[in-house]
Design an enzyme around this catalytic site. Structure first.
Site, PDB file in Angstrom:
ATOM      1  N   GLY A  11       0.820  -1.206   0.000  1.00 54.73           N
ATOM      2  CA  GLY A  11       0.000   0.000   0.000  1.00 54.73           C
ATOM      3  C   GLY A  11       0.856   1.259   0.000  1.00 54.73           C
ATOM      4  N   ARG A  54       7.295   1.845   1.055  1.00 53.69           N
ATOM      5  CA  ARG A  54       7.591   0.419   1.191  1.00 53.69           C
ATOM      6  C   ARG A  54       8.014  -0.154  -0.163  1.00 53.69           C
ATOM      7  NH1 ARG A  54       8.636  -2.049   6.048  1.00 53.69           N
ATOM      8  NH2 ARG A  54       7.119  -1.386   7.550  1.00 53.69           N
ATOM      9  N   ARG A  56       2.222  11.214  -8.588  1.00 57.34           N
ATOM     10  CA  ARG A  56       1.537  11.373  -7.287  1.00 57.34           C
ATOM     11  C   ARG A  56       2.328  10.776  -6.129  1.00 57.34           C
ATOM     12  NH1 ARG A  56      -4.435  12.215  -7.359  1.00 57.34           N
ATOM     13  NH2 ARG A  56      -4.871  12.914  -9.460  1.00 57.34           N
ATOM     14  N   ARG A  59      -0.294  -8.601  -3.467  1.00 59.70           N
ATOM     15  CA  ARG A  59      -0.304  -7.533  -2.458  1.00 59.70           C
ATOM     16  C   ARG A  59       0.487  -7.981  -1.239  1.00 59.70           C
ATOM     17  NH1 ARG A  59      -2.140  -3.983   1.148  1.00 59.70           N
ATOM     18  NH2 ARG A  59      -3.352  -4.722   2.919  1.00 59.70           N
ATOM     19  N   SER A 107      -0.283  -4.948   5.565  1.00 63.22           N
ATOM     20  CA  SER A 107      -0.549  -5.267   6.964  1.00 63.22           C
ATOM     21  C   SER A 107      -2.041  -5.496   7.132  1.00 63.22           C
ATOM     22  CB  SER A 107      -0.074  -4.125   7.860  1.00 63.22           C
ATOM     23  OG  SER A 107      -0.793  -2.959   7.532  1.00 63.22           O
ATOM     24  N   ASP A 165      -1.583  -5.269  14.014  1.00 62.45           N
ATOM     25  CA  ASP A 165      -2.295  -4.891  15.238  1.00 62.45           C
ATOM     26  C   ASP A 165      -3.461  -5.852  15.420  1.00 62.45           C
ATOM     27  OD1 ASP A 165      -2.958  -2.743  12.896  1.00 62.45           O
ATOM     28  OD2 ASP A 165      -4.785  -3.429  13.874  1.00 62.45           O
ATOM     29  N   ARG A 204       7.586  -4.718  12.744  1.00 67.71           N
ATOM     30  CA  ARG A 204       6.913  -4.618  11.442  1.00 67.71           C
ATOM     31  C   ARG A 204       7.907  -4.815  10.315  1.00 67.71           C
ATOM     32  NH1 ARG A 204       3.562  -0.873  13.959  1.00 67.71           N
ATOM     33  NH2 ARG A 204       4.745   0.936  13.292  1.00 67.71           N
TER      34      ARG A 204
END
Ligand code: HPA
Length: 236
Positions: A20, A24, A43, A87, A90, A205, A218
Site C-alpha cells: 500500500g 515500502r 503522485r 499484495r 498489513s 495490530d 513490522r
C-alpha cells in the site's frame, strides 16, 4: 504512460508486488531487488522494476483502500499487460486464532465496499485468490522458521476508523481472520482481466487484544512476507 503510472511500454514486469505504502515499494526495491529502476513517481506512488534471483519483477505502491488500489491494478492489467499482482501489506487480527506478527494469506476477501455491489448488480460475488499463487505462498511460508502462517478469509473494509466495529462479529463467526483494506478489489480485478492475484498480510495490530507491533517488528515481519510473495510469484 497510463493515466496514473509513468512507465513506458515494457518498463513494468509481468509480476508485480504491491504494497500500500509507496515508500515500502522503494524499500522493497532497494532491499530485495537487483538493478532496480524507478519507472513512476506520479503522485508519489512509486513503481520500480528490477530482478530477484534473476527473475524480472516490479514493485508498485497501491495507496490505501480499494478505490486507490483499483486504479493501479486496472492500469497494470490493462495497459502494461501485467499477469500477476501480489499484495504485501498489513492487517488487523480479528480472532484470537491469529496473533500479531503472524502472516495471513487471504484465500478470499469479504467486504463492505459498494464496488462489487455495483459491478455485480447487487449479487454477492466471492473474490478469491489464485490457487497456484496461494499454494506456492503457503509452501514457501511453511519452510520459514519463526513465521506462523494462516490461510483464510480477510475482510477488506472501506473504513480504517469504523464507527460500528461490532458489525464485524458475523464475519468473524463465519471465518474472517483479519481486516485490511484492499484484497477484495484486487481479487475481483484479477478475475475480470483473467490474471492472477494474491494478498499476503502480516498482522500489525489486533482488534481483540489491542496489541500492536513495534516499527522494528513490522520491518522484520515485512521481510518474511516479501520473501513469501517473491517465492510464490517467481519460483515455480
Ligand atoms: N483495519 C484495516 N486495515 C488494517 C488494520 C485495521 O485495523 N490494521 C492493519 N491494516
Amino acid at each position: 504512460m497510463s493515466t496514473h503510472i509513468g512507465a513506458r511500454p515494457g518498463e513494468v514486469a509481468p509480476v508485480v508486488l504491491m504494497p500500500g505504502d509507496p515508500l515500502r515499494a522503494a524499500w522493497i526495491a532497494e532491499k530485495f531487488l537487483d538493478d532496480a529502476q524507478c519507472y513512476s513517481e506520479v503522485r508519489g506512488m512509486y513503481g520500480f522494476t528490477g530482478t530477484w534471483r534473476g527473475h524480472r519483477v516490479s514493485v508498485q505502491g497501491s495507496g490505501m483502500g480499494q478505490p486507490s488500489l483499483a486504479i493501479y491494478a486496472t492500469e497494470l492489467f490493462r495497459e502494461y499487460d501485467v499477469q500477476s499482482i501480489v499484495r504485501v501489506g498489513s492487517c488487523g487480527g480479528l480472532t484470537e486464532d491469529v496473533a500479531i506478527r503472524d502472516v495471513v494469506i487471504a484465500s478470499g476477501a469479504c467486504t463492505d465496499s459498494s464496488m462489487n455491489t455495483h459491478r455485480f448488480h447487487g449479487f454477492d460475488y466471492a473474490p478469491v485468490a489464485d490457487f497456484h499463487l496461494l499454494r506456492r505462498a503457503y509452501d514457501a511460508a511453511s519452510t520459514m522458521t519463526g513465521t506462523t502462517t494462516h490461510v483464510g478469509l480477510v475482510f477488506s473494509g472501506d473504513s480504517f476508523y469504523s464507527p460500528r466495529s461490532e458489525l464485524m462479529a458475523p464475519m468473524v463467526e463465519h471465518g474472517a481472520l483479519a481486516i485490511e483494506m484492499e484484497a477484495s478489489a484486487l481479487y475481483t480485478l484479477a478475475a475480470a482481466h483473467r490474471r492472477t492475484a494474491l494478498a499476503v498480510c502480516t498482522v500489525s495490530d489486533h482488534l481483540v487484544t489491542g496489541e500492536h507491533t513495534s516499527a522494528q517488528e513490522r520491518e522484520q515481519t515485512f521481510d518474511a512476507m516479501v520473501d513469501i510473495a517473491l517465492t510464490a510469484a517467481l519460483e515455480s
